[in-house]
Design an enzyme around this catalytic site. Structure first.
Site, PDB file in Angstrom:
ATOM      1  CG  PHE A 156      -2.118  -0.976   0.991  1.00 24.04           C
ATOM      2  CD1 PHE A 156      -3.339  -0.586   0.477  1.00 24.04           C
ATOM      3  CD2 PHE A 156      -1.933  -2.305   1.306  1.00 24.04           C
ATOM      4  CE1 PHE A 156      -4.366  -1.495   0.279  1.00 24.04           C
ATOM      5  CE2 PHE A 156      -2.945  -3.233   1.112  1.00 24.04           C
ATOM      6  CZ  PHE A 156      -4.162  -2.825   0.602  1.00 24.04           C
ATOM      7  CG  LEU A 157       4.258   2.381   1.556  1.00 19.91           C
ATOM      8  CD1 LEU A 157       5.661   2.216   2.122  1.00 19.91           C
ATOM      9  CD2 LEU A 157       3.706   3.755   1.931  1.00 19.91           C
ATOM     10  CE  LYS A 158       1.710   0.100  -8.715  1.00 25.71           C
ATOM     11  NZ  LYS A 158       1.255  -1.146  -9.349  1.00 25.71           N
ATOM     12  CB  CYS A 175     -13.825  -1.604   1.016  1.00 24.59           C
ATOM     13  SG  CYS A 175     -14.592  -3.232   0.868  1.00 24.59           S
TER      14      CYS A 175
END
Length: 429
Positions: A249-251, A260
């Protein structure tokens, strides 16, 4: 174990199919007659890799069944999972209409002990309200337990997530219910965390909000990288090698969407407010996400100047790869903005075009990814489908009016695209 799943949408159907796949006898309930008819034939109304095969296999084994009757589901099962929609309201709170209705319907047909499980993503204290509702409308005064068992499914890899979960969270106060829930999950060989009802419900919102925070953080950092002449991908790699941070999730990209994150972040802000805490950090997370899309649009306008009558090739419509879900899709938001500003949009997505056509019929839907390049003033990459990386970009360049690429997902290699003669604009580099 005999299990009923009320609600055969994305979560309910995937959960039911995977429970059947490990040997439980599952009956999925839904009030949509057309959907139930389709599912009985082994046809799945959503795209999720591997799901249709599992549904067909367990239908033929007799482990998976479908019905429109809640009474049948409750009568045939010991454990009843509630997996109905919890859509967002305008103020960010969650519409609990479907949960409340199902709780009353279960109460009306409850004749023997059952475990009622909240699987839908719900605000904290929902389990308590479900318990109160069933108790109030259960005229036979039958004993039952209510459990919170939040789902942590990622669209595109949901079958894998369900069959091989990082953890199983069970919020319950009764040893009887805990024992039954542990038995259900015993084939999955996953760590099981037992909590109270409220803690289990908060874990879901806290997890999704934290992941959204990580994405917004790297997107904010991408803006600093652009201003400083740095490369956000290199910065993210350096950060991710720290095991305390991790690479997931560091993109950097054009923002998070889907069914969601937007709903859960907004709901958590609202829940916190109702509990007396102003969650300013999450408000900023949401604002950064909105700003990232606007920043990307400014890049496109800066290069093209006026969008009216420009032909834009759009690659991607789903909110992420490996799904046909267009809910809160940044790609769809971009397409609608282009149309609003008078651009001609020609788009392609491997799975999401049928759903996109229902929402946005005014654009041209191409038969292939290569076709979006024909006579285009630019190409915009909005969804990170792996097949877009492998396209014959040299051939596509020859069909474009202007060889300009706006890569909203940093999918392509900037040096390679520049070497081919493209004007390449990515995120944070």
């Amino acid at each position: 174990m005999k299990i009923a799943i009320i609600g055969s949408g994305y979560v309910g159907l995937t959960t039911g199919a995977c429970f059947a796949d490990v040997g439980h006898e599952v009956i999925c309930v839904d009030n949509d007659e057309k959907k139930i008819k389709m599912l009985k034939q082994g046809k799945v109304p959503i795209y999720e890799p591997g799901l249709e095969e599992i549904v067909k296999k367990n239908l033929s084994k007799g482990l998976l069944h479908f019905t429109e009757s809640i009474e049948e589901g409750v009568e045939r099962s010991l454990v009843i999972f509630i997996a109905v929609p919890t859509p967002p309201l305008e103020d960010g709170s969650v519409d609990m209409t479907y949960i409340e209705k199902v709780a009353r319907q279960i109460a009306a047909v409850l004749k023997d002990y059952r475990v009622i499980v909240d699987k839908s993503t719900v605000p904290v204290k929902t389990g308590e309200r479900v318990y109160q509702t069933i108790k109030r409308y259960n005229s036979h005064n039958i004993d039952f337990d209510v459990v919170s068992n939040p789902e942590f499914l990622r669209e595109g890899v949901a079958v894998k997530d369900l069959l091989h979960p990082d953890r199983v969270v069970i919020g319950a106060m009764s040893e009887r219910a805990i024992k039954i829930m542990k038995e259900i999950y015993s084939p999955f060989n996953a760590p099981i965390l037992i909590t109270d009802l409220n803690s289990a419900e908060l874990i879901k919102h806290a997890s999704n909000s934290f992941l959204a925070l990580k994405i917004s953080y790297i997107n904010a950092l991408s803006r600093i990288c652009e201003a400083a002449g740095a490369n956000v991908q290199m910065v993210a790699e350096g950060m991710g090698l720290d095991h305390r941070i991790g690479k997931h999730f560091l993109k950097a990209g054009i923002g998070w969407g889907g069914s969601c994150f937007p709903k859960d972040v907004a709901a958590f802000i609202k829940i916190s407010q109702e509990l007396g805490y102003d969650f300013k950090l999450l408000k900023e997370v949401s604002q950064i996400n909105h700003d990232q899309k606007e920043h990307f649009l400014r890049k496109i306008r800066d290069v093209l100047w006026v969008l009216k009558d420009k032909r834009i090739g759009l690659l991607g419509l789903a909110f992420k790869d490996n799904t046909d879900d267009i809910r809160s899709s940044v790609a769809m938001d971009l397409a609608m903005t282009f149309v609003k500003e008078g651009a001609i949009v020609q788009a392609f997505d491997p799975k999401a075009m049928e759903k996109a056509k229902e929402k946005l019929p005014s654009i041209h839907y191409c038969s292939s990814a290569q076709e979006v390049a024909v006579d285009s003033d630019c190409i915009v990459i909005a969804t990170e489908w792996e097949e877009f990386r492998k396209l014959d970009w040299k051939s596509m360049k020859s069909t474009m009016i202007s060889p300009i690429i706006f890569d909203g997902r940093n999918l392509l290699d900037k040096k390679e695209m520049t070497r081919m003669g493209f004007h390449y604009i990515g995120i944070g580099n």
